[in-house]
Design an enzyme around this catalytic site. Structure first.
Site, PDB file in Angstrom:
ATOM      1  N   LEU A  11      11.989 -52.220  65.173  1.00 45.90           N
ATOM      2  CA  LEU A  11      12.197 -53.521  64.529  1.00 45.90           C
ATOM      3  C   LEU A  11      13.661 -53.778  64.203  1.00 45.90           C
ATOM      4  O   LEU A  11      14.003 -54.227  63.116  1.00 45.90           O
ATOM      5  CB  LEU A  11      11.338 -53.617  63.268  1.00 45.90           C
ATOM      6  N   ARG A  76      16.487 -47.453  71.080  1.00 40.99           N
ATOM      7  CA  ARG A  76      17.733 -47.136  71.780  1.00 40.99           C
ATOM      8  C   ARG A  76      17.452 -46.355  73.061  1.00 40.99           C
ATOM      9  O   ARG A  76      16.633 -45.435  73.073  1.00 40.99           O
ATOM     10  CB  ARG A  76      18.650 -46.328  70.865  1.00 40.99           C
ATOM     11  N   ASN A 103      17.418 -51.050  77.174  1.00 42.15           N
ATOM     12  CA  ASN A 103      18.392 -50.988  78.267  1.00 42.15           C
ATOM     13  C   ASN A 103      18.419 -49.605  78.894  1.00 42.15           C
ATOM     14  O   ASN A 103      19.477 -48.998  79.024  1.00 42.15           O
ATOM     15  CB  ASN A 103      19.788 -51.342  77.746  1.00 42.15           C
ATOM     16  N   ASN A 187      23.695 -56.991  84.176  1.00 40.95           N
ATOM     17  CA  ASN A 187      24.756 -56.671  83.225  1.00 40.95           C
ATOM     18  C   ASN A 187      26.085 -56.442  83.920  1.00 40.95           C
ATOM     19  O   ASN A 187      27.149 -56.765  83.369  1.00 40.95           O
ATOM     20  CB  ASN A 187      24.366 -55.437  82.411  1.00 40.95           C
ATOM     21  N   GLU A 190      27.429 -59.739  84.535  1.00 42.86           N
ATOM     22  CA  GLU A 190      27.871 -60.232  83.227  1.00 42.86           C
ATOM     23  C   GLU A 190      29.285 -59.731  82.908  1.00 42.86           C
ATOM     24  O   GLU A 190      30.139 -60.497  82.454  1.00 42.86           O
ATOM     25  CB  GLU A 190      26.890 -59.776  82.166  1.00 42.86           C
ATOM     26  N   ARG A 445      42.224 -38.799 109.066  1.00 42.80           N
ATOM     27  CA  ARG A 445      41.157 -37.863 108.727  1.00 42.80           C
ATOM     28  C   ARG A 445      40.915 -36.876 109.869  1.00 42.80           C
ATOM     29  O   ARG A 445      40.663 -35.682 109.653  1.00 42.80           O
ATOM     30  CB  ARG A 445      39.853 -38.621 108.422  1.00 42.80           C
TER      31      ARG A 445
END
Length: 482
Positions: A11, A76, A103, A187, A190, A445
């Site tokens: 909560l 969390r 998340n 995200n 974002e 390379r």
């Protein structure tokens, strides 16, 4: 008391707002929090409603729910999720459903999904975006995991989700960690959007000298056009807020950006699977550089302030910055969908890119006008390999190109860093280049490591080695990977 439809654990602000959102839609919710006083405070305060029930133990919570029990975790990410699941399991029956709405990193969701399937518990990893306001009034919801659980939660999740043209911004994504993967990419985009807006602000503020009121007007105007988005809208609001002495509050905020890790996860996964997520990664690094405030101040004193005013017609400068922001924003979303496409291949996830864009049109932080154009692009061509190959986005990029290049030239001359805008243009130029200097890299390379190379006059897949130094060596590494 009637049995509750769903239980929610955790909560904090997001959890409380989701519960109130569910309650508004007639969903009966039982709630629990490890700190019992939070339960009592909530159910005797804003959550004092007939269809919200407080519980003082996990056993009481589980007993309060209809079968199959649906329990949403808003705790969390990380160990707290595993601890909560472990404590819950003794009270659950086969077929019960755990919904992780936090998340969580998608590999953790993959692992939990597999482990709980063996225990006959159905697990959903659900991305939720929109912050406090979205949770309260309609977030973007990205559900993935056990597909057999979807019918039991579909109506509730779609009821509380944001709506665009009466369509819920919530639809099934895919199995295992697909939902949390899509949220991770959200995200990452974002991060890119926020950095691009910050660069535009820097050019107009430090470069052109616009004050907060002028910037507010610019962003208000931008939000009426192709840049219409949540982040542009709130940026305009930020410029309007004043401190106690009447000066812009923004000018008092320390220029050191924080981050919680999802942007880094996005960049790391792109490095892992070879997706050129250059612009979003630069946005992550820009935050890391900003956090080195003391070093930056010392370097500024050491080298002197080298920022110079941007010359020219202010209206033309603003228009050019607008176009650069818009074009680079397209690249940000392009790279995000490239990463989704690669994940679909790597994990065998049947991702629907048009539906994902539709889920992001409302409720979430990156919601913007042109997500509708992304949806349209994938509806027209479901197998579209890259957004830059869509006619609409070709027109948009072409139309903004002059302003984009002009803005980077202005930024270089003014000494103002624009890592995301410039990285986006470098990606575009590289993506659209039929030739690259990688032939030299492959020769190097092969020279020092005998990694072999392919030839343009031979079929792909044939590998060659040259004794560049005349050492008469015949061994090759066999490590060629294009």
């Amino acid at each position: 008391m009637p049995k509750s439809d769903i239980g929610l654990i955790g909560l904090a602000v997001m959890g409380q707002n989701l519960v109130l959102n569910m309650s508004d839609h007639g969903i009966r919710v039982a709630v629990y929090n490890r700190s019992i006083d939070k339960v009592d405070t909530f159910v005797n305060g804003s959550g004092k409603r007939e269809n919200i029930r407080g519980c003082h133990s996990l056993q009481e919570l589980v007993s309060a729910l209809k079968a199959p029990r649906r329990i949403m975790l808003m705790v969390r990410a990380g160990a707290a999720v595993d601890d909560t699941i472990a404590t819950l399991l003794p009270y659950l029956d086969a077929g019960d459903i755990i919904i992780d709405g936090g998340n969580s990193h998608f590999p953790d969701t993959n692992a939990r999904y597999a482990a709980l399937r063996e225990k006959h518990i159905r697990y959903l990893g659900v991305g939720v975006s929109g912050g406090e306001e979205g949770a309260r009034f309609g977030p973007s919801i990205m559900p993935g995991g056990d597909v057999d659980a979807w019918p039991y939660v579909k109506d509730s999740l779609q009821a509380i989700a944001a709506k665009v043209d009466e369509q819920p911004c919530c639809t099934w994504v895919g199995p295992a960690g697909a939902g949390h993967y899509v949220k991770m990419v959200h995200n990452g985009i974002e991060y890119g959007d926020m950095q691009l807006i910050a660069e535009a602000y820097d050019l107009l503020h430090r470069g052109l000298g616009l004050d907060a009121s002028e910037l507010q007007n610019v962003f208000k105007t931008w939000n009426k056009g192709v840049l219409d988005s949540y982040l542009i809208e709130i940026t305009g609001h930020i410029f309007a807020v004043r401190d106690e002495d009447g000066s812009p509050l923004l000018n008092r905020i320390l220029d050191a950006a924080g981050q919680k890790g999802t942007g880094k996860w996005t960049a790391t996964d792109a490095l892992h699977n070879g997706t050129p997520l250059t612009m979003i990664t630069e946005a992550v690094f820009a935050r890391a550089l900003s956090a080195r405030k003391e070093e930056r101040v010392a370097a500024n004193k050491f080298y002197g302030n080298h920022v110079r005013p941007i010359e020219g017609d202010p209206r033309q400068v603003i228009e050019s910055v607008h176009d650069a922001l818009y074009a680079a924003k397209i690249i940000s979303y392009t790279q995000g969908f490239m990463l989704l496409r690669q994940a679909a291949l790597d994990y065998d996830w049947p991702l629907n890119y048009g539906a994902i864009a539709l889920m992001w049109r409302g409720g979430c932080i990156i919601r913007s006008r042109f997500l509708g154009n992304i949806t349209a692009a994938f509806e027209k061509s479901p197998e579209l390999e890259n957004l830059l190959l869509d006619d609409f986005f070709r027109q948009q990029i072409t139309g903004a190109m002059n302003g984009w290049r002009s803005t980077l030239q202005m930024a270089i001359n003014a000494g103002i860093p624009v890592p995301a805008m410039s990285s986006a243009l470098a990606f575009f130029d590289g993506y659209c280049s039929g030739e690259s200097p990688a032939n030299l890299i492959q020769a190097q390379r092969d020279y020092f490591g005998a990694h072999t190379y392919e030839r343009i006059d031979r079929p792909r897949g044939e590998h060659f080695h040259t004794d560049w130094a005349g050492l008469e060596g015949a061994a090759i590494s066999g490590a060629y990977d294009a």
